[in-house]
Scaffold this active site. Structure first.
Site, short mmCIF file in Angstrom:
data_model
loop_
_atom_site.label_atom_id
_atom_site.label_comp_id
_atom_site.label_asym_id
_atom_site.label_seq_id
_atom_site.Cartn_x
_atom_site.Cartn_y
_atom_site.Cartn_z
N HIS A 178 0.83 -1.21 0.00
CA HIS A 178 0.00 0.00 0.00
C HIS A 178 0.86 1.26 0.00
CE1 HIS A 178 -3.20 -2.77 0.90
NE2 HIS A 178 -2.68 -3.09 2.07
N HIS A 220 -7.18 -4.58 -1.00
CA HIS A 220 -6.53 -5.86 -1.29
C HIS A 220 -7.25 -6.58 -2.42
CE1 HIS A 220 -6.17 -4.93 3.02
NE2 HIS A 220 -4.91 -5.22 2.83
#
Lengths: 330, 330
Positions: free
Chosen positions: B56, B218
């Site tokens: 991320h 995700h």
């Protein structure tokens, strides 16, 4: 096509409207396609103007602000801006100390900046130009006679911008910009093709898993194709290509640049390998910048730019900069 | 597979080595996987610790530095870090004023931060926790009971980090972090799937041209699939989803976030549409941030986060921050 756009023909105007909304500290002229720092012209300060096709963001519009560019002119995607934009930018930023055009070496950009320089001089603006041509991958390419201008553009704009901000005169700012370009070399690698909004399909065909070594920032062909290489192998190839072309004789700045779609996680891992090769070759690294700065839309891949920097250049590199894309110091 | 890596199992360690090389202002413990600001612990200052799965970036490691996080713990890609990392981070940053854990709402992260909090308290560290759960797309998801934590994490870390930097006590920093989360809502859209290094193929199947509305960071499923939508239509859908969930009653901060592979040119264009919807709905925008901040590896797409911010929160937002990923002021 997996684009976040309204229509190919509105991509640049839409982006400029979005920049205007996000960056009240800039003066974004959507209609005329010029981005100018809000306090321009700064009296007695050399104005720095750059520009080129859109699709390389944050280059150039994201580098407008105190300590870097005074103005930028975005063209259509991968297409040179026109002389009118450059003339308008020069006029907006000329504070009486003259204007430096920073031009990446692509035929269209060179021609249009040349024409704009003549127009600006006709209007009494003192004008100098510096060509950026750092890419060692190939001599002559699509869109280019000679070497392409790529990652070094960031170094030229930052370092010359700091000198201009500090009040250096035009001939000095020009000499510094020229020195930075001469001290810089780049090499890029594509892990995927690139898709422009107008075309909507990949510009070139790169089978999954293959790489193009020596890619240009518009997807221009490089030196060769290879099948899957590790980050380690790519770093060896790219860094050696750069070092062989101009072996450094002192400390260097390093830009580990993403082409747009390569995750930062991977870019940092690649940086570890770049630093390993440089150490093995006895090169001292003074500063490193890692991120997506000189991009090619949705291309996956990376480039390495190395710029030999003496104490003066390092001081300008470290000087404060306040732009959307690059920001540090006060 | 078009990855710039050595091997799936070395991706995180390689990235940490690369971060260490690029950021001498941070203390990057590659072996133990903790990134700490170099001047930690700062006596009398609340320590802020966050972390989560890698992939991320710049979240969270890129948000470590004065004015934001004191430390971050990166797990494997899309996998929670372990309590030992969090305990090590808490110990490194505790300057006697206590430590705040900022936890995105995923089951693994919640469990591990809970366990680490108990361990830290056993060692005499005063500890508070704040859960970030801003994503309005779905209730319950893969990896999550309740709402997922996404873009608001940046607002929580920045604003609570500024308060901590200014010397606010632990209960106040915790209250501010909680308020920012409560004031924030997010909605994400995928234009492509995401490929993890370990799997090597897309996590889910998204035919070219289709979108997943309400995607998680995700690749968790969202609300629905649609065929091609314009930037304008996506902005209408995402902003309205956010506003319907919590209609603002005052000025807001806006994050227009890229998922990783969407060009900045497109993100700025999308921002223009986001601002248009907000204006049409009568929402006053105080500040806007556009860029790739809370990403999902090579996913194409975007998210919108809106945080209602009173004068105090805005002051903390504007306060100086010095991290690799977010930097302004002195």
């Amino acid at each position: 096509m997996r684009m976040l756009i309204n229509a190919p023909e509105t991509v640049v105007a839409d982006a400029l409207r979005g920049m205007a909304a996000a960056h009240p500290e800039l003066n974004v002229d959507v209609e005329n396609r010029v981005i100018v720092r809000r306090d321009a012209p700064v009296a007695g300060q050399v104005g720095l103007v750059s520009g080129g096709g859109s699709g390389h963001e944050p280059l150039h519009g994201g580098f407008v602000g105190p300590g870097m560019l005074s103005a930028a002119c975005p063209g259509e995607v991968f297409t040179s801006p026109v002389p009118d934009q450059m003339l308008r930018a020069a006029t907006a930023v000329d504070g009486g100390a003259g204007v430096l055009f920073i031009v990446k070496n692509y035929t269209g950009d060179v021609l249009n900046f040349d024409m704009a320089a003549e127009l600006a001089e006709d209007e009494g603006i003192r004008l100098a130009k510096v060509l950026v041509n750092d890419d060692v991958a190939v001599i002559d390419s699509l869109f280019t006679a000679g070497r392409r201008g790529t990652g070094a553009t960031l170094f030229v704009e930052k370092i010359a911008g700091a000198a201009a901000e500090a009040g250096a005169p035009l001939d000095r700012v020009e000499a510094i910009a020229r020195q930075v370009n001469e001290n810089s070399r780049s090499f890029g690698v594509a892990l995927s093709s690139v898709t422009t909004p107008a075309k909507g399909t990949p510009t070139f065909d790169l089978p999954s898993g293959e790489l193009e070594l020596g890619i240009g920032i518009h997807g221009e062909p490089g030196r060769e194709r290879r099948s899957t290489m590790t980050s380690r192998e790519i770093a060896d190839f790219a860094v050696d290509a750069v070092l062989e072309d101009r072996p450094p004789t002192g400390p260097v700045l390093v830009l580990v640049n993403g082409m747009g779609a390569t995750p930062l996680l991977e870019l940092y891992g690649f940086n570890a390998e770049v630093q390993r090769v440089l150490t093995q070759r006895g090169v001292t690294v003074a500063r490193t910048l890692v991120g997506n700065y000189v991009t090619s839309l949705d291309m996956a891949g990376c480039s390495v730019t190395i710029c030999q920097a003496d104490e003066e250049l390092l001081r300008w590199w470290d000087a404060p900069v306040q732009t959307p894309g690059l920001r540090w110091g006060r």
